[in-house]
Design a protein around this motif. Structure first.
Motif, PDB file in Angstrom:
ATOM      1  N   TYR A  84     -29.455 -13.205  16.270  1.00  0.00           N
ATOM      2  CA  TYR A  84     -29.795 -14.215  15.824  1.00  0.00           C
ATOM      3  C   TYR A  84     -31.093 -13.950  15.025  1.00  0.00           C
ATOM      4  O   TYR A  84     -32.047 -13.896  15.776  1.00  0.00           O
ATOM      5  N   LEU A  85     -32.131 -14.531  13.738  1.00  0.00           N
ATOM      6  CA  LEU A  85     -32.807 -14.624  13.417  1.00  0.00           C
ATOM      7  C   LEU A  85     -33.247 -16.357  12.319  1.00  0.00           C
ATOM      8  O   LEU A  85     -32.378 -16.563  12.684  1.00  0.00           O
ATOM      9  N   GLY A  86     -34.354 -16.795  13.568  1.00  0.00           N
ATOM     10  CA  GLY A  86     -34.692 -18.552  12.515  1.00  0.00           C
ATOM     11  C   GLY A  86     -35.282 -18.546  11.877  1.00  0.00           C
ATOM     12  O   GLY A  86     -36.236 -18.185  12.070  1.00  0.00           O
ATOM     13  N   PHE A  87     -34.736 -19.379  10.539  1.00  0.00           N
ATOM     14  CA  PHE A  87     -35.764 -19.515  10.082  1.00  0.00           C
ATOM     15  C   PHE A  87     -36.031 -21.493   9.593  1.00  0.00           C
ATOM     16  O   PHE A  87     -34.897 -22.236   9.713  1.00  0.00           O
ATOM     17  N   VAL A  88     -37.325 -22.265   9.887  1.00  0.00           N
ATOM     18  CA  VAL A  88     -37.270 -22.872   9.782  1.00  0.00           C
ATOM     19  C   VAL A  88     -37.226 -24.180   8.389  1.00  0.00           C
ATOM     20  O   VAL A  88     -38.378 -23.463   8.202  1.00  0.00           O
ATOM     21  N   PHE A  89     -36.620 -25.002   8.411  1.00  0.00           N
ATOM     22  CA  PHE A  89     -36.962 -26.118   7.445  1.00  0.00           C
ATOM     23  C   PHE A  89     -37.039 -27.515   7.765  1.00  0.00           C
ATOM     24  O   PHE A  89     -36.177 -28.437   7.206  1.00  0.00           O
ATOM     25  N   PHE A  90     -38.298 -27.293   8.381  1.00  0.00           N
ATOM     26  CA  PHE A  90     -39.029 -28.387   8.707  1.00  0.00           C
ATOM     27  C   PHE A  90     -40.786 -28.616   9.019  1.00  0.00           C
ATOM     28  O   PHE A  90     -41.206 -27.837   9.274  1.00  0.00           O
ATOM     29  N   PRO A  91     -40.923 -29.719   7.393  1.00  0.00           N
ATOM     30  CA  PRO A  91     -41.969 -29.480   6.806  1.00  0.00           C
ATOM     31  C   PRO A  91     -43.140 -29.322   7.681  1.00  0.00           C
ATOM     32  O   PRO A  91     -44.429 -29.025   7.670  1.00  0.00           O
ATOM     33  N   LYS A  92     -43.066 -30.450   8.829  1.00  0.00           N
ATOM     34  CA  LYS A  92     -44.181 -30.692   9.381  1.00  0.00           C
ATOM     35  C   LYS A  92     -44.632 -29.333  11.187  1.00  0.00           C
ATOM     36  O   LYS A  92     -45.849 -29.250  11.343  1.00  0.00           O
ATOM     37  N   SER A  93     -43.311 -28.710  10.776  1.00  0.00           N
ATOM     38  CA  SER A  93     -43.478 -27.483  11.612  1.00  0.00           C
ATOM     39  C   SER A  93     -44.539 -26.098  11.100  1.00  0.00           C
ATOM     40  O   SER A  93     -44.877 -26.408  10.238  1.00  0.00           O
ATOM     41  N   PRO A  94     -45.777 -25.999  11.786  1.00  0.00           N
ATOM     42  CA  PRO A  94     -46.269 -24.732  11.608  1.00  0.00           C
ATOM     43  C   PRO A  94     -44.971 -22.971  10.852  1.00  0.00           C
ATOM     44  O   PRO A  94     -45.677 -22.757  10.757  1.00  0.00           O
ATOM     45  N   ARG A  95     -44.466 -23.330  11.598  1.00  0.00           N
ATOM     46  CA  ARG A  95     -43.309 -21.872  10.971  1.00  0.00           C
ATOM     47  C   ARG A  95     -41.988 -22.451   9.740  1.00  0.00           C
ATOM     48  O   ARG A  95     -41.464 -21.796   9.934  1.00  0.00           O
TER      49      ARG A  95
END
Ligand SMILES: O=C(O)c1ccccc1NCC(=O)[C@H](O)[C@H](O)COP(=O)(O)O
Length: 215
Positions: free
Chosen positions: A26-37
């Protein structure tokens, strides 16, 4: 069966490449603007484009509304939705119906009573991600590099496939697997050189140790 590995919070092609070649599931992509990721839809679409079949591209959202899910899915080829906020079981079911994708629900654990939620979410989610509960004053609901007491999970029956998360690193993942017998593990900050920057060598080392036979 080999342990499945999820590398979360990928932001650059070299991290995706290292994870794919080393055998991540699994590869995770973060759609949460406050995250550095955090990645934009355009960035995620580029990172997700050439991922080989059989590796699931996971979109991580925190309390997303329908519009965010729909607009992201219009341009990013995701295979799984991860919900990492305060979504209740009814919302998990709604997101599944709306997107037509499997949903992985994160459940935060700090003490034994937190495990009760695994039952309710297990009834509606396709997968569970059992993570450390964030500290009360944390900016992020996940990706904090904190572990919980893995012994809480020893011998526990869980309704759905699940991944262990929270404070895992190449150095402690074998011990975590030995104690919990998890079917899969998820890591973010434990394979970074700085917040949001994945280190390809740490990714390779983490996956090699997570997938080695447990002694
Ligand atoms: O990683 C983030 O920045 C993040 C932001 C908002 C919600 C969740 C987030 N991460 C969730 C993950 O799936 C992490 O991989 C998981 O919490 C473990 O993180 P870590 O302890 O850093 O390995």
């Amino acid at each position: 069966m080999s342990v499945s590995v999820k590398i979360c919070g990928l932001t650059r092609p070299d991290g995706v490449d290292a994870a794919v070649k080393a055998g991540a599931r699994y590869l995770g992509f973060v759609f949460f603007p406050k995250s550095p990721r955090h990645v934009t839809a355009a960035e995620a679409a580029a990172l997700a484009a050439d991922v080989p079949l059989g590796i699931a591209r996971v979109g991580l959202f925190v309390n997303p509304d329908d519009a965010l899910l729909e607009s992201t899915l219009a341009s990013v080829p995701l295979d799984v939705i991860q919900l990492h906020g305060g979504e209740d079981p009814a919302r998990v079911a709604e997101v599944k119906a709306l997107t037509g994708l499997p949903v992985m629900k994160a459940v935060g654990v700090a003490e034994p009573k937190d495990l009760d939620a695994l039952w309710d979410y297990g009834l509606v989610a396709d997968m569970l991600l059992i993570d450390a509960k964030p500290p009360k004053d944390a900016d992020l609901p996940g990706g904090n590099g904190l572990a919980f007491d893995w012994r809480l999970l020893a011998g526990r029956q869980i309704l759905k496939p699940w991944l262990l998360a929270g404070g895992l690193t190449p150095d402690n993942v074998s011990q975590a697997l030995r104690l919990t017998r998890a079917q899969g593990v998820d890591v973010s900050s434990g394979v970074e050189s700085a917040p949001g920057i994945k280190d390809p060598d740490l990714i390779r080392s983490f996956i090699a140790r997570a997938t080695a036979p447990i002694l």
